[in-house]
Design an enzyme around this catalytic site. Structure first.
Site, PDB file in Angstrom:
ATOM      1  N   GLU A  12      -0.577   6.480   6.915  1.00 62.05           N
ATOM      2  CA  GLU A  12       0.296   7.391   5.699  1.00 62.05           C
ATOM      3  C   GLU A  12       1.665   7.454   6.200  1.00 62.05           C
ATOM      4  O   GLU A  12       2.299   8.323   6.048  1.00 62.05           O
ATOM      5  CB  GLU A  12      -0.391   8.776   5.850  1.00 62.05           C
ATOM      6  CG  GLU A  12      -2.010   8.861   5.400  1.00 62.05           C
ATOM      7  CD  GLU A  12      -2.153   8.160   3.801  1.00 62.05           C
ATOM      8  OE1 GLU A  12      -1.248   8.295   3.345  1.00 62.05           O
ATOM      9  OE2 GLU A  12      -3.225   7.795   3.886  1.00 62.05           O
ATOM     10  N   GLY A  14       3.747   4.853   4.792  1.00 64.85           N
ATOM     11  CA  GLY A  14       4.429   3.982   3.964  1.00 64.85           C
ATOM     12  C   GLY A  14       4.444   2.557   4.177  1.00 64.85           C
ATOM     13  O   GLY A  14       5.151   1.742   3.584  1.00 64.85           O
ATOM     14  N   THR A  16       2.010   0.516   2.968  1.00 64.02           N
ATOM     15  CA  THR A  16       1.818  -0.379   1.646  1.00 64.02           C
ATOM     16  C   THR A  16       3.061  -0.390   0.768  1.00 64.02           C
ATOM     17  O   THR A  16       3.270  -1.567   0.174  1.00 64.02           O
ATOM     18  CB  THR A  16       0.498   0.337   0.864  1.00 64.02           C
ATOM     19  OG1 THR A  16      -0.427   0.335   1.600  1.00 64.02           O
ATOM     20  CG2 THR A  16       0.445  -0.278  -0.365  1.00 64.02           C
ATOM     21  N   LYS A  37      -5.331  -7.991   2.297  1.00 62.96           N
ATOM     22  CA  LYS A  37      -5.841  -6.732   3.134  1.00 62.96           C
ATOM     23  C   LYS A  37      -7.080  -7.016   3.625  1.00 62.96           C
ATOM     24  O   LYS A  37      -8.188  -7.052   3.033  1.00 62.96           O
ATOM     25  CB  LYS A  37      -6.007  -5.544   1.863  1.00 62.96           C
ATOM     26  CG  LYS A  37      -6.210  -4.140   2.474  1.00 62.96           C
ATOM     27  CD  LYS A  37      -4.934  -3.584   3.336  1.00 62.96           C
ATOM     28  CE  LYS A  37      -5.388  -2.165   3.685  1.00 62.96           C
ATOM     29  NZ  LYS A  37      -4.329  -1.512   4.250  1.00 62.96           N
ATOM     30  N   ASP A  50      -5.033  -0.820  -1.843  1.00 63.38           N
ATOM     31  CA  ASP A  50      -3.583  -1.010  -1.570  1.00 63.38           C
ATOM     32  C   ASP A  50      -2.994  -2.454  -2.207  1.00 63.38           C
ATOM     33  O   ASP A  50      -2.156  -2.396  -2.659  1.00 63.38           O
ATOM     34  CB  ASP A  50      -3.690  -1.125   0.030  1.00 63.38           C
ATOM     35  CG  ASP A  50      -3.755   0.170   0.767  1.00 63.38           C
ATOM     36  OD1 ASP A  50      -3.594   1.272   0.106  1.00 63.38           O
ATOM     37  OD2 ASP A  50      -3.863   0.162   2.083  1.00 63.38           O
ATOM     38  N   ALA A 112      -4.813  -1.749   8.582  1.00 61.31           N
ATOM     39  CA  ALA A 112      -5.296  -0.324   8.256  1.00 61.31           C
ATOM     40  C   ALA A 112      -5.063   0.418   9.537  1.00 61.31           C
ATOM     41  O   ALA A 112      -5.143   0.268  10.504  1.00 61.31           O
ATOM     42  CB  ALA A 112      -6.784  -0.427   8.136  1.00 61.31           C
TER      43      ALA A 112
END
Length: 238
Positions: A12, A14, A16, A37, A50, A112
Site C-alpha cells: 500500500e 503506490g 501499482t 502481475k 492491479d 505483491a
C-alpha cells in the site's frame, strides 16, 4: 532495459500507480508495453485487480497478464494455500515475462508487497524471479518516517543476491511534506546506494486517466522515460 521488476519496500505504498506511470511514459515515447502481475491477492474473481488499474491509468495499449488470483489479502503463499489453489513459482514468472518480452519493448513485472514475500512453500520470491530474468529491480518507497530503514534493508537484500537496484520512486509525495519526508529525499539514495528516479504526487491514481498520462513523464526521471529531475525536486523540497 526490456524487463523491469517493480517491487515495494512494503504494501500500500503506490506500487501499482508507479507501475502505471512508467507504462504511461513508455507508451508516450512510442514503446510497446506489457505488465505482468504474478500473484494478485485480496481481489475476488470478478473484481478489477492491479493489472486492470494499470491499464485504466496508462491506457488500453498496455498488454496485461495476471498469472494467479487469490481472494484473501495475504502473502501469495498463504493466500494460495488457504484457497486450495496452486502457488505461482519464480520459474513460471520468469517464463511468462520472457514470452511477453518477445513482442514488447518493455515488460514490467509488478510484485505483491515487498521483495521477499513468499510465493510458494519452497520460499520462492520476486527476487528469485528477477534473478532468473537477469532483470533490474525498481523500488517504490513511501515518503515519510521509516522509509530509510526499509529502503536500506531491501537494497541489502538485492545486493546479497547480485541483483541490480535500478533506483527508487516515491510512490506518493504529499502536497505538504513534513520534515522527515523532505530530509528523506537526500537520504534515500545514500542508504540504498541507488538514485532517486521519481516522485508521484499524492493521489495520482485518483486523477482522470488522460490527466494521469499527461502528467506521468513529469514524475519520472529520464532513466524511466520521463523528464523529472532529482536535483530540481530536491531544491524545491529538500
Amino acid at each position: 532495459m526490456s524487463v523491469v521488476v517493480v517491487s515495494g519496500t512494503g504494501t500500500e505504498i503506490g506500487k501499482t500507480v508507479a507501475t502505471a506511470a512508467v507504462a504511461a511514459a513508455a507508451l508516450a515515447a512510442g514503446r510497446t508495453v506489457a505488465v505482468l502481475k504474478p500473484a494478485q491477492t485480496g481481489v475476488g474473481p470478478q473484481e478489477a485487480g492491479d493489472v486492470a488499474e494499470v491499464t485504466r491509468l496508462a491506457g488500453s495499449a498496455v498488454t496485461g497478464l495476471e498469472l494467479a488470483r487469490y481472494p484473501e489479502p495475504l502473502a501469495p503463499e498463504r493466500a494460495a494455500a488457504r484457497a486450495g489453489l496452486p502457488p505461482v513459482r519464480p520459474a513460471e514468472v520468469a517464463a511468462a515475462a520472457e514470452r511477453l518480452d518477445r513482442d514488447h519493448d518493455l515488460v514490467l513485472v509488478e510484485g505483491a508487497g515487498g521483495l521477499l514475500v513468499r510465493f510458494d512453500s519452497e520460499g520462492g520470491t520476486l527476487a528469485d524471479a528477477a534473478r532468473l530474468l537477469g532483470a533490474p529491480v525498481l523500488l517504490v518507497v513511501p515518503a515519510g518516517l521509516g522509509t530509510l530503514n526499509t529502503a536500506a534493508l531491501t537494497a541489502e537484500a538485492l545486493a546479497a543476491r547480485g541483483l541490480r537496484n535500478l533506483g527508487l520512486v516515491v510512490g506518493s509525495w504529499p502536497g505538504s511534506p513534513d520534515l522527515a519526508a523532505r530530509c528523506n529525499l537526500a537520504d534515500l539514495p545514500l542508504v540504498s546506494g541507488a538514485p532517486l528516479l521519481g516522485a508521484l504526487p499524492e493521489a495520482a491514481g485518483a486523477l482522470e486517466p488522460a490527466e494521469f498520462r499527461t502528467g506521468a513523464p513529469g514524475w519520472l526521471a529520464p532513466e524511466l522515460g520521463g523528464t523529472w529531475s532529482a536535483g530540481s525536486f530536491l531544491e524545491t523540497w529538500g
